[in-house]
Design an enzyme around this catalytic site. Sequence first.
Site, short mmCIF file in Angstrom:
data_model
loop_
_atom_site.label_atom_id
_atom_site.label_comp_id
_atom_site.label_asym_id
_atom_site.label_seq_id
_atom_site.Cartn_x
_atom_site.Cartn_y
_atom_site.Cartn_z
N ARG A 42 3.86 14.61 -25.36
CA ARG A 42 3.23 13.51 -26.09
C ARG A 42 2.62 12.50 -25.09
O ARG A 42 1.49 12.04 -25.26
CB ARG A 42 4.27 12.81 -26.97
CG ARG A 42 3.69 11.63 -27.77
CD ARG A 42 4.76 10.90 -28.58
NE ARG A 42 5.32 11.75 -29.61
CZ ARG A 42 6.59 12.18 -29.62
NH1 ARG A 42 7.41 11.84 -28.63
NH2 ARG A 42 7.03 12.94 -30.59
N ARG A 66 9.93 1.50 -20.87
CA ARG A 66 10.68 2.00 -22.02
C ARG A 66 11.55 3.22 -21.69
O ARG A 66 12.62 3.39 -22.29
CB ARG A 66 9.72 2.35 -23.16
CG ARG A 66 8.95 1.17 -23.69
CD ARG A 66 8.26 1.51 -25.00
NE ARG A 66 7.28 2.57 -24.86
CZ ARG A 66 6.01 2.38 -24.48
NH1 ARG A 66 5.60 1.17 -24.17
NH2 ARG A 66 5.17 3.39 -24.41
N ARG A 140 -3.19 -10.77 1.40
CA ARG A 140 -4.22 -9.79 1.75
C ARG A 140 -3.95 -8.50 0.99
O ARG A 140 -3.47 -7.53 1.53
CB ARG A 140 -4.23 -9.54 3.26
CG ARG A 140 -5.46 -8.80 3.76
CD ARG A 140 -5.22 -8.20 5.13
NE ARG A 140 -4.10 -7.26 5.14
CZ ARG A 140 -4.16 -6.02 4.70
NH1 ARG A 140 -5.28 -5.54 4.17
NH2 ARG A 140 -3.09 -5.24 4.76
N LYS A 158 4.34 0.52 -4.78
CA LYS A 158 4.97 1.15 -3.61
C LYS A 158 6.31 1.75 -3.98
O LYS A 158 6.65 2.87 -3.59
CB LYS A 158 5.14 0.12 -2.49
CG LYS A 158 3.87 -0.29 -1.80
CD LYS A 158 3.43 0.74 -0.78
CE LYS A 158 2.18 0.28 -0.05
NZ LYS A 158 1.74 1.23 0.99
N ASP A 231 1.09 -6.17 2.71
CA ASP A 231 -0.11 -6.97 2.40
C ASP A 231 0.05 -8.46 2.69
O ASP A 231 -0.42 -9.32 1.93
CB ASP A 231 -0.53 -6.73 0.94
CG ASP A 231 -1.14 -5.36 0.75
OD1 ASP A 231 -1.24 -4.62 1.74
OD2 ASP A 231 -1.53 -5.02 -0.38
N ASP A 253 4.26 -1.66 6.46
CA ASP A 253 3.55 -0.43 6.13
C ASP A 253 2.08 -0.49 6.53
O ASP A 253 1.49 0.52 6.90
CB ASP A 253 3.68 -0.13 4.63
CG ASP A 253 3.13 1.23 4.27
OD1 ASP A 253 3.51 2.21 4.94
OD2 ASP A 253 2.32 1.33 3.33
N ASP A 254 1.48 -1.68 6.46
CA ASP A 254 0.06 -1.81 6.82
C ASP A 254 -0.15 -1.57 8.30
O ASP A 254 -1.21 -1.11 8.71
CB ASP A 254 -0.45 -3.19 6.43
CG ASP A 254 -0.26 -3.49 4.96
OD1 ASP A 254 -0.77 -2.72 4.15
OD2 ASP A 254 0.42 -4.47 4.64
N ASN A 391 -9.19 0.49 1.57
CA ASN A 391 -8.92 0.55 0.13
C ASN A 391 -9.35 -0.76 -0.53
O ASN A 391 -9.36 -1.80 0.13
CB ASN A 391 -7.42 0.76 -0.11
CG ASN A 391 -6.99 2.17 0.16
OD1 ASN A 391 -7.60 3.11 -0.30
ND2 ASN A 391 -5.92 2.33 0.93
#
Length: 548
Positions: A42, A66, A140, A158, A231, A253-254, A391
């Site tokens: 569904r 949910r 950023r 993430k 960021d 991570d950046d 990105n």
Amino acid sequence: DESLYGCIHTHGMAFTLQERQILGIHGLLPPKVETQDTQAMRFQNNLKKMTDPLEKYIYLMGIQERNERLFYRVLMEDIEELMPIVYTPTVGLACTQYGHIFRRPKGLFISIRDRGHVRSILDNWPESNVAAVVVTDGERILGLGDLGVYGMGIPVGKLCLYTACAGIRPERCLPVVIDVGTDNETLLHDPLYMGLYQKRDRSQAYDDLIDEFMEAVVEKYGQDTLIQFEDFGNHNAFRFLRKYREKYCTFNDDIQGTASVALAGLLAAQRAVGKPITEHRVLFLGAGEAALGIANLIVMAMTESGVSQDEAQNKIWMYDKYGLLVKVSNCQCEAFVHDSPGDVQSFLDAVNTIKPTAIIGVAGAGRLFTHDVIKAMGTLNERPIIFALSNPTNKAECTAEDAYKLTDGRCLFASGSPFGPVTLSDGRVLTPGQGNNAYIFPGVALAVIVSGVRHISDTVFLEAQLTDKELAEGRLYPPLSNIREVSVQMAVKVMEYVYAKGMAFRYPEPLDKNGFVRATVWNTQYDSFLPDTYDWPGVNFSPKTKSE
């Protein structure tokens, strides 16, 4: 009772009749008992009817609220199609519209006005066994700039990938946004903006708040709690990494994740080109945190192969909005600033003068790998390496179609956001690689969590590389459809490394690390609500046996 009614949303119509009776929800659901397979069908059918990515994002996030296990099952089964919705590029669009599509809060919001009370705010989070925190201050967001609290979509996205890609239990993940204001004038005049209506606080109070946050997380959840910075503005990203990396279990991570996935692409490309990484010359478009992180990891890889650090650094150049970096300065990229090679007025001039084997775009400024730049790379190299990593998609330095067609299909291309297959005039179909951090950070996070690592060095990200076995079909990166297995294998590899180097703190050391990692991976099957004793939050049941 809200807690009883809320339990309907954990399984929906998959509750058995006995479970419905025990939980007091019999009659609150239609009488049919559905399998998860039917629920997933569904869910998938509804998604197929939608064409707008933001509409899909809203629907997916609603299902996550949910029925979490159903959400992750569908996400994992169609990860190539749905990752661009829950992560880049659609998550960027969702962040810009966050206050307009808001349904219910996710994650923890900590503002500059909460100084002195961060620990009590953490105590309000309902889960006490948190292992991984992703935090942003929204300055950023991708290539979109300062979005303030609207940046919450990034930690949420993430952590979705922590679970979908590496099987880290969702309840052990905590998304956080630090609200210190925003310099985005549009948001400051938007009545639907949900953060503080003030300019971004850049005083000592900001640093004090971050210090308090880090201390509170470790005090509440333990020294080995993984804290991923995401960021932040360039200046803060670098200095927080330097400030905290030896004191906490943290990474950016950046800087480090992007570096690792870019290096993985370069190492894959060198197999196709037949030239070791030590013989490449790399020209970056952009000189921010991503560029510096990638450049430093390339230098580490080159020195591992036997060249000196100076020789490795001399093979890397950077070009930013002010031009080619050629003068010694006090910038973060000082190691990659060289004597002027001549008259360079444009990025095209830089390409023709430096003659790089690879160009890597991380400027977030759009289509700056022009047709002339791509053609020049094709003239200078038999197999030019072109990485357009910015990105979201409209910020990428070029499209896959331009890169392939303007080099007659000879280039080795990777992008940060997904591009579809490209058909050339001779009938060849080329599938572009996506240099997605999701290949790296979930597997590293899983290894760090199960090993009890307390400090994450750059060498961990040098170790976290994709192997020949994983690089199928001659692509620079394996198919995203295989990312769970890639992440698990990477976690095992990193786990072996951290134990060998004495960086792990969880003992006894597992002898079968592969089996140990796989045993920890969370699955999407529903848990039974018929244990020996029933323990539902907020609800008291008398102890019973399953036979009763």
